[in-house]
Design a protein around this motif. Structure first.
Motif, PDB file in Angstrom:
ATOM      1  N   GLN A 476       0.856  -1.190   0.000  1.00  0.00           N
ATOM      2  CA  GLN A 476       0.000   0.000   0.000  1.00  0.00           C
ATOM      3  C   GLN A 476       0.893   1.241   0.000  1.00  0.00           C
ATOM      4  OE1 GLN A 476      -2.609  -0.188   3.380  1.00  0.00           O
ATOM      5  NE2 GLN A 476      -3.253  -2.264   2.896  1.00  0.00           N
ATOM      6  N   VAL A 478       1.450   5.278   0.837  1.00  0.00           N
ATOM      7  CA  VAL A 478       0.986   6.410   1.645  1.00  0.00           C
ATOM      8  C   VAL A 478       1.490   7.667   0.942  1.00  0.00           C
ATOM      9  CG1 VAL A 478       1.110   7.551   3.883  1.00  0.00           C
ATOM     10  CG2 VAL A 478       1.146   5.045   3.766  1.00  0.00           C
ATOM     11  N   SER A 494       4.139   8.440   9.019  1.00  0.00           N
ATOM     12  CA  SER A 494       2.815   8.963   8.665  1.00  0.00           C
ATOM     13  C   SER A 494       1.771   8.378   9.610  1.00  0.00           C
ATOM     14  CB  SER A 494       2.488   8.581   7.221  1.00  0.00           C
ATOM     15  OG  SER A 494       2.482   7.159   7.111  1.00  0.00           O
ATOM     16  N   ALA A 496      -0.884   6.791   8.973  1.00  0.00           N
ATOM     17  CA  ALA A 496      -1.263   5.436   8.529  1.00  0.00           C
ATOM     18  C   ALA A 496      -0.232   4.410   9.001  1.00  0.00           C
ATOM     19  CB  ALA A 496      -1.369   5.407   7.000  1.00  0.00           C
ATOM     20  N   GLU A 499      -0.497   3.886  12.850  1.00  0.00           N
ATOM     21  CA  GLU A 499      -1.656   3.039  13.168  1.00  0.00           C
ATOM     22  C   GLU A 499      -1.364   1.566  12.852  1.00  0.00           C
ATOM     23  OE1 GLU A 499      -5.081   1.787  14.621  1.00  0.00           O
ATOM     24  OE2 GLU A 499      -4.262   3.815  14.871  1.00  0.00           O
ATOM     25  N   ALA A 500      -0.726   1.334  11.686  1.00  0.00           N
ATOM     26  CA  ALA A 500      -0.411  -0.053  11.287  1.00  0.00           C
ATOM     27  C   ALA A 500       0.575  -0.691  12.271  1.00  0.00           C
ATOM     28  CB  ALA A 500       0.168  -0.060   9.873  1.00  0.00           C
ATOM     29  N   LEU A 685       3.960  -1.107   3.724  1.00  0.00           N
ATOM     30  CA  LEU A 685       3.531   0.282   3.527  1.00  0.00           C
ATOM     31  C   LEU A 685       4.701   1.073   2.951  1.00  0.00           C
ATOM     32  CD1 LEU A 685       1.444   1.373   6.665  1.00  0.00           C
ATOM     33  CD2 LEU A 685       0.621   0.897   4.389  1.00  0.00           C
ATOM     34  N   GLN A 687       5.960   4.866   1.885  1.00  0.00           N
ATOM     35  CA  GLN A 687       5.707   6.314   1.935  1.00  0.00           C
ATOM     36  C   GLN A 687       6.379   6.972   0.733  1.00  0.00           C
ATOM     37  OE1 GLN A 687       5.352   6.843   6.787  1.00  0.00           O
ATOM     38  NE2 GLN A 687       7.123   7.699   5.800  1.00  0.00           N
TER      39      GLN A 687
END
Length: 820
Positions: A476, A478, A494, A496, A499-500, A685, A687
């Motif tokens: 994913q 960001v 970030s 996101a 949180e992950a 993730l 960025q």
């Protein structure tokens, strides 16, 4: 009789010495001999070949002495040295200097250092050794010339007594070390062994002692534990005895004082070799078995096979099965890895299967340990060697298989000093000398290797299914453009990602975060006038390291005190641009105070075993979040990682290099491969401020073939490898105008023959390093052996012509063949 001898110096061609009659039977190719070059310089050189051809243009000197009864290298190693010197445009002496452990490379500048561990008992030394041993005990270090003077004084009637054989014997007896060998502070590892006092060696006395024992029951228990261990283990170390018996030091001391037991300190191998046996306790999956059969099939027709297996597909299991076959045939196997970090994890897997047949070789070992391993390979004691690129130089006798894992990795290429060889390509050539087979493995093969495979030069086997049918982790993006920092600096974590990480930690899983910059702040900028602190000796900005509170130049290593006010305008308003691993570690500790955070980069893994300790802690789940540079990327296998974060993908996409997209794809794909390796898929993730970048789309799809197709099209269009061979020349001088004129003159001289192949000369992105100004010239040659060979010859000739001109005599020209 004459001998062509390689000495560890950058001579453009090997020098010839004559063999005196008394040494005729002793001088053999591969043995070291003592020779004199110039007026007083002495070297330990390696005999390359013997011949009858008297040199025409100079009078030969005699070989002074023979240092070895058996060769230290074999014919195959000498051929490899010759090939590396010829292909990578350096001298065989430079290859020799890289290949041999320091103890084998004595020269008149060598310094000998007394080994304090040896003590002052010289009763086992002969007369000459005793003289030098005594002098070392008093002075602690001696040069070779001082050793020679001492021997000349002791043998006044026999002036010219040879120093080298005496030194050789002292090194072998561990009385002294070569100074070079002490650059890493090395002390021999000693273990305390417990032995029964000779008085109690016979059964009757021992029985009498035990039967009449009245006091100190704990000491009695300790003695019985010792006797039991002797029966089962043979030899007993102090640590093993205390652990097994649960006794204390004081209880053992009691038995020592009563003279029932005694201790003996022994030097032990740092690398503990296990019993020699082969035990394979796993079955291959159907996909792995099929790949193994295909690899064997391809190797029957071709010398090299590329195994393209996605991350976590089980390539190592296939290698283990291949190694098993060759070990059982009595052949030797070289298993090469790009990073020392990887060897520690793989060695544990291989030792489980091959026990004492396997050894490790890389640059973190001290010179003494290297000599030990060198001799074990030469004698055939070690069948499997796991090592970084330098292991290609070991004296194999019966090599059957070379495995080069993570073959795409740039760490296989030596940068400085010469020889600037590629370990992977040298290993393939080494295999050809033995008629052995080579297997290259990677989840993201280099464009050149994959091209060689799809065009039929190499065999190709693809294993595109992860072990246990796991899917590759979803990636994913960001978009960092939508997240604004108050000070307009780059976002580190970030929302996101935070949180992950939080969710993963709550599930008891682990996290790896990747950022390819070490330090705290890669650079600071004055917020008023834009001034950036720079290195005095290089044209680069300084990186702030918070732990040491210093500014560091990552090119020349110079350190500076931190800067609090701008040197240009006096302002104290500095903005931090970008971020390194140290800053990420600090922010993680603030954001997740309960998590155990560790960092893996050049600053934290300097010691010999530091890599291994960190990796084992992560494997044992004693670390929750591991942040690091590309060290965390390469082939490490962690079961419990559920999230991988790439903190700054943009930093990977903006390099002035034709391989930038290939490198970025490999790094990101390898990083993502660390996630979800057992049971669960995991998540990645990334960025970035440009989520629509075509390369990032390919990474998201894990589409290696699309990246390869795109790269091949562009490289064909612009004639880059694999459609050409590149030679990269760097000119260096302390004056900018001199280096510019030299580069232009050199290029003009080549234009007659090679005009269509030249790119440059031009100033590189970083135009000055270590106070030397730089200019670069790239030569892109067609893939035609004769043209390439002739061009290398012309380049070396042109360097010689350039150095004839007085103003260019001190211009350094560095040639890098197949530069990465």
């Amino acid at each position: 009789m004459y001998a062509e001898i390689i000495i560890p110096a950058a001579l453009p061609k090997n020098y010839t010495w004559s063999v005196p009659d008394q040494l005729l039977d002793l001088v053999r190719p591969g043995c070291r001999v003592e020779v004199n070059l110039g007026r007083s310089k002495k070297y330990a050189g390696v005999v390359k070949k013997l011949h009858e051809d008297k040199p025409e243009f100079f009078e030969t000197k005699d070989i002074l002495n023979v240092l070895d009864t058996d060769p230290v290298v074999f014919d195959e190693q000498l051929k490899l040295w010759e090939w590396i010197a010829s292909y990578y445009m350096c001298s065989e002496g430079e290859v020799m200097a890289a290949a041999l452990p320091a103890h084998f490379k004595l020269s008149s500048e060598t310094i000998l250092v007394f080994n304090e561990e040896y003590g002052d008992d010289f009763s086992t030394l002969d007369h000459d050794e005793y003289i030098i041993g005594e002098a070392l005990l008093l002075k602690k270090e001696l040069t070779l010339n001082e050793v020679q003077q001492l021997l000349d004084t002791a043998h006044a009637s026999l002036s010219g007594r040879q120093a080298y054989p005496v030194i050789n014997r002292l090194i072998n007896k561990k009385v002294c070390f070569v100074w070079e060998a002490l650059k890493q502070t090395y002390t021999p590892k000693k273990e305390t062994y417990i032995l029964l006092d000779p008085d109690y060696d016979n059964e009757d006395k021992l029985s009498e002692l035990l039967n009449n024992w009245t006091r100190a029951p704990k000491q009695m228990e300790l003695l019985l534990s010792y006797l039991h261990l002797v029966k089962t283990e043979g030899e007993v170390t102090k640590s093993a005895l205390l652990k097994k018996s649960g006794a204390t030091d004081a209880q053992l001391k009691g038995l020592l004082e009563k003279k029932i037991l005694r201790t003996e300190k022994r030097v032990v191998d740092r690398i503990q070799y296990l019993p020699k046996n082969v035990t394979i306790d796993f079955e291959l999956t159907a996909a792995q078995q099929k790949a193994l059969e295909q690899v064997k099939e391809q190797l029957q027709a071709k010398a090299v096979c590329l195994l393209h297996g996605v991350t976590s597909s089980g390539k190592t299991n296939i290698y283990i099965r291949l190694i098993e076959e060759y070990v059982k045939q009595g052949r030797q196997v070289l298993y090469m890895l790009p990073e020392i970090a990887l060897t520690s994890q793989v060695i544990r897997r291989l030792q489980k299967h091959f026990g004492g047949y396997i050894g490790i070789y890389h640059s973190k070992f001290s010179q003494n340990e290297r000599v030990e391993i060198w001799n074990k390979v030469k004698n055939g004691d070690l069948r499997v060697i796991l090592g970084a690129r330098s292991s290609v130089f070991l004296p194999f006798q019966n090599l059957g298989l070379v495995i080069c894992d993570e073959e795409h990795d740039t760490s296989f290429k030596q940068q400085d000093p010469a020889p600037r060889y590629n370990g992977r390509d040298a290993a393939i050539y080494l295999a050809s000398l033995f008629g052995a087979k080579a297997v290259l493995g990677s989840g993201t093969p280099s464009v050149e290797s994959y091209y060689n495979a799809v065009t039929g030069k190499y065999g190709l086997v693809e294993l595109l299914q992860r072990f246990g049918d796991l899917q590759l982790p979803p990636i994913q993006f960001v978009d960092t453009r939508s997240i604004l920092q108050k000070d307009r600096s780059k976002i580190i974590l970030s929302p996101a990602l935070v949180e992950a990480v939080k969710q993963v930690l709550e599930r008891g899983k682990q996290v790896i975060l990747f950022q390819n910059r070490r330090g705290y702040d890669p650079y600071q900028v004055c917020g008023v006038c834009g001034w950036i602190p720079q290195c005095k000796y290089c044209d680069v900005s300084l990186t702030y390291h918070k732990l040491s509170n210093k500014l560091v130049c990552h090119y020349c290593g110079t350190t500076y005190p931190p800067v609090y006010t701008c040197a240009a305008c006096g302002s104290d308003k500095f903005a931090q641009r970008n971020f390194g691993t140290e800053k990420i570690e600090e922010q993680l500790q603030e954001t997740f105070p309960g998590a155990r955070v560790a960092r893996m980069d050049m600053d934290t893994v300097r010691g010999k075993n530091a890599h291994d300790v960190l990796i084992q802690q992560f494997e044992q789940k004693r670390i929750d979040i591991l942040v690091g540079t590309q060290m965390v990327v390469k082939g490490l296998d962690f079961d419990n990682v559920d999230l991988v974060g790439i903190l700054d993908a943009d930093g990977l996409l903006h390099f002035a290099d034709f391989r930038v997209n290939e490198r970025a794809f490999q790094l990101m794909e390898q990083v993502s491969g660390r996630a979800g390796r057992k049971e669960e898929t995991g998540k990645v993730l990334v960025q970035t401020s440009q989520p629509q970048h075509p390369l990032l789309q390919m990474v998201q799809q894990h589409d290696f073939k699309a990246m390869f197709a795109e790269e091949i099209k562009k490289r064909k269009e612009f004639s880059y490898p694999p459609f050409s061979r590149t030679i990269h020349l760097t000119f260096k001088h302390k004056l900018k105008e001199v280096v510019e004129r030299a580069a232009v003159q050199f290029t003009n001289a080549l234009k007659n023959k090679y005009e269509n192949y030249l790119v440059g000369p031009a100033e590189p992105v970083i135009g000055r390093i270590r106070n030397q100004y730089l200019m670069e010239l790239l030569i892109k040659l067609p893939r035609d052996g004769r043209t390439i060979h002739q061009c290398k010859k012309d380049l070396l000739g042109q360097v010689a012509i350039l150095h004839q001109e007085k103003s260019f005599r001190s211009v350094t020209v560095v040639a890098d063949v197949d530069a990465v």
